[in-house]
Design a protein around this motif. Sequence first.
Motif, PDB file in Angstrom:
ATOM      1  N   LEU A  77       0.827  -1.212   0.000  1.00  0.00           N
ATOM      2  CA  LEU A  77       0.000   0.000   0.000  1.00  0.00           C
ATOM      3  C   LEU A  77       0.861   1.262   0.000  1.00  0.00           C
ATOM      4  CD1 LEU A  77      -2.731  -1.096   2.559  1.00  0.00           C
ATOM      5  CD2 LEU A  77      -3.057  -0.736   0.102  1.00  0.00           C
ATOM      6  N   ARG A  78       1.897   1.254   0.806  1.00  0.00           N
ATOM      7  CA  ARG A  78       2.745   2.447   0.932  1.00  0.00           C
ATOM      8  C   ARG A  78       3.495   2.749  -0.361  1.00  0.00           C
ATOM      9  NH1 ARG A  78       6.096   2.304   6.065  1.00  0.00           N
ATOM     10  NH2 ARG A  78       4.070   2.820   6.889  1.00  0.00           N
ATOM     11  N   PHE A  79       3.960   1.691  -1.053  1.00  0.00           N
ATOM     12  CA  PHE A  79       4.808   1.895  -2.228  1.00  0.00           C
ATOM     13  C   PHE A  79       4.173   1.401  -3.526  1.00  0.00           C
ATOM     14  CE2 PHE A  79       7.713   1.506   1.433  1.00  0.00           C
ATOM     15  CZ  PHE A  79       8.238   2.788   1.405  1.00  0.00           C
ATOM     16  N   LEU A 111      -0.535  -5.348  -4.650  1.00  0.00           N
ATOM     17  CA  LEU A 111      -1.147  -6.546  -4.075  1.00  0.00           C
ATOM     18  C   LEU A 111      -2.618  -6.238  -3.803  1.00  0.00           C
ATOM     19  CD1 LEU A 111      -0.803  -9.426  -2.872  1.00  0.00           C
ATOM     20  CD2 LEU A 111      -0.310  -8.319  -0.683  1.00  0.00           C
ATOM     21  N   PRO A 112      -3.551  -7.048  -4.343  1.00  0.00           N
ATOM     22  CA  PRO A 112      -4.971  -6.789  -4.092  1.00  0.00           C
ATOM     23  C   PRO A 112      -5.266  -6.777  -2.595  1.00  0.00           C
ATOM     24  CG  PRO A 112      -4.703  -8.475  -5.780  1.00  0.00           C
ATOM     25  CD  PRO A 112      -3.344  -8.224  -5.177  1.00  0.00           C
ATOM     26  N   ASN A 113      -6.226  -5.976  -2.190  1.00  0.00           N
ATOM     27  CA  ASN A 113      -6.581  -5.918  -0.770  1.00  0.00           C
ATOM     28  C   ASN A 113      -7.970  -5.345  -0.608  1.00  0.00           C
ATOM     29  OD1 ASN A 113      -6.383  -2.865   0.210  1.00  0.00           O
ATOM     30  ND2 ASN A 113      -4.837  -3.221  -1.359  1.00  0.00           N
ATOM     31  N   ARG A 114      -8.518  -5.604   0.564  1.00  0.00           N
ATOM     32  CA  ARG A 114      -9.832  -5.047   0.880  1.00  0.00           C
ATOM     33  C   ARG A 114      -9.923  -4.716   2.364  1.00  0.00           C
ATOM     34  NH1 ARG A 114     -15.084  -6.928  -1.862  1.00  0.00           N
ATOM     35  NH2 ARG A 114     -15.894  -4.828  -1.874  1.00  0.00           N
ATOM     36  N   GLY A 171      -7.538  -7.243   7.557  1.00  0.00           N
ATOM     37  CA  GLY A 171      -7.622  -7.917   8.854  1.00  0.00           C
ATOM     38  C   GLY A 171      -7.664  -9.436   8.790  1.00  0.00           C
ATOM     39  N   GLY A 172      -7.406 -10.025   7.626  1.00  0.00           N
ATOM     40  CA  GLY A 172      -7.369 -11.475   7.522  1.00  0.00           C
ATOM     41  C   GLY A 172      -8.714 -12.137   7.360  1.00  0.00           C
ATOM     42  N   VAL A 173      -9.747 -11.371   7.032  1.00  0.00           N
ATOM     43  CA  VAL A 173     -11.090 -11.924   6.913  1.00  0.00           C
ATOM     44  C   VAL A 173     -11.489 -12.141   5.453  1.00  0.00           C
ATOM     45  CG1 VAL A 173     -13.532 -11.519   7.413  1.00  0.00           C
ATOM     46  CG2 VAL A 173     -11.795 -10.895   9.094  1.00  0.00           C
ATOM     47  N   CYS A 174     -11.199 -11.196   4.578  1.00  0.00           N
ATOM     48  CA  CYS A 174     -11.714 -11.275   3.207  1.00  0.00           C
ATOM     49  C   CYS A 174     -10.896 -12.189   2.300  1.00  0.00           C
ATOM     50  CB  CYS A 174     -11.828  -9.886   2.595  1.00  0.00           C
ATOM     51  SG  CYS A 174     -10.248  -9.135   2.142  1.00  0.00           S
ATOM     52  N   GLY A 175      -9.597 -12.301   2.511  1.00  0.00           N
ATOM     53  CA  GLY A 175      -8.748 -13.146   1.682  1.00  0.00           C
ATOM     54  C   GLY A 175      -8.245 -12.488   0.414  1.00  0.00           C
ATOM     55  N   SER A 176      -8.545 -11.219   0.202  1.00  0.00           N
ATOM     56  CA  SER A 176      -8.153 -10.534  -1.029  1.00  0.00           C
ATOM     57  C   SER A 176      -6.647 -10.433  -1.218  1.00  0.00           C
ATOM     58  CB  SER A 176      -8.735  -9.119  -1.069  1.00  0.00           C
ATOM     59  OG  SER A 176     -10.133  -9.174  -1.122  1.00  0.00           O
ATOM     60  N   CYS A 177      -5.901 -10.372  -0.138  1.00  0.00           N
ATOM     61  CA  CYS A 177      -4.454 -10.160  -0.232  1.00  0.00           C
ATOM     62  C   CYS A 177      -3.664 -11.472  -0.206  1.00  0.00           C
ATOM     63  CB  CYS A 177      -3.974  -9.232   0.873  1.00  0.00           C
ATOM     64  SG  CYS A 177      -4.206  -9.904   2.532  1.00  0.00           S
ATOM     65  N   VAL A 178      -4.318 -12.585  -0.532  1.00  0.00           N
ATOM     66  CA  VAL A 178      -3.618 -13.869  -0.542  1.00  0.00           C
ATOM     67  C   VAL A 178      -2.490 -13.816  -1.574  1.00  0.00           C
ATOM     68  CG1 VAL A 178      -5.204 -14.969  -2.190  1.00  0.00           C
ATOM     69  CG2 VAL A 178      -3.874 -16.381  -0.614  1.00  0.00           C
ATOM     70  N   THR A 224      -7.102 -15.896  -5.694  1.00  0.00           N
ATOM     71  CA  THR A 224      -7.762 -14.890  -4.862  1.00  0.00           C
ATOM     72  C   THR A 224      -9.263 -15.151  -4.797  1.00  0.00           C
ATOM     73  OG1 THR A 224      -6.076 -13.243  -5.397  1.00  0.00           O
ATOM     74  CG2 THR A 224      -8.152 -12.416  -4.523  1.00  0.00           C
ATOM     75  N   ASP A 225      -9.877 -15.429  -5.926  1.00  0.00           N
ATOM     76  CA  ASP A 225     -11.319 -15.704  -5.947  1.00  0.00           C
ATOM     77  C   ASP A 225     -11.667 -16.941  -5.123  1.00  0.00           C
ATOM     78  OD1 ASP A 225     -11.777 -13.484  -7.521  1.00  0.00           O
ATOM     79  OD2 ASP A 225     -11.933 -14.605  -9.401  1.00  0.00           O
ATOM     80  N   GLU A 226     -10.855 -17.995  -5.230  1.00  0.00           N
ATOM     81  CA  GLU A 226     -11.105 -19.222  -4.448  1.00  0.00           C
ATOM     82  C   GLU A 226     -11.016 -18.945  -2.947  1.00  0.00           C
ATOM     83  OE1 GLU A 226     -11.628 -22.637  -5.156  1.00  0.00           O
ATOM     84  OE2 GLU A 226     -12.201 -21.933  -7.144  1.00  0.00           O
ATOM     85  N   VAL A 227      -9.988 -18.229  -2.543  1.00  0.00           N
ATOM     86  CA  VAL A 227      -9.786 -17.940  -1.120  1.00  0.00           C
ATOM     87  C   VAL A 227     -10.886 -17.026  -0.595  1.00  0.00           C
ATOM     88  CG1 VAL A 227      -8.244 -16.820   0.554  1.00  0.00           C
ATOM     89  CG2 VAL A 227      -7.298 -18.392  -1.152  1.00  0.00           C
TER      90      VAL A 227
END
Length: 114
Positions: free
Chosen positions: A26-28, A32-35, A38-45, A95-98
């Motif tokens: 995020l900083r640089f 990496l996908p994210n949402r 907090g480890g709940v959505c799985g987007s940043c796998v 990402t979609d599977e997770v």
Amino acid sequence: MPKLNFATSGKVLEVPENSNILRMSLRFDGELPNRCGGGVCGSCVCKIEEGTVDHIKVQERRKLGEEWLSKGFRLGCQAFITDEDVTISWNEEVTDEVKKRKLDHPKKKVTSTP
């Protein structure tokens, strides 16, 4: 300082030791996908292709399960780079599977009160 190589986006960053993968992305603008963060959505796998990161967190076990963890996948929001270079990759299908996986809930002991 260790390097964080984003194989999918082609970016390479020098990061401080004990840096969180998602925060550095995020900083640089590592892409990496994210949402949730907090480890709940799985987007940043992401898959750890080279190098090692810190220990697996409870939230990663709950979201990824042993199957994904054993294949080298981690959640970027939960994984920290230690003191060596790390290369990560990600792809939309994984990402979609997770993201579809439900969190594994630990079994609670049922007790009755008299």
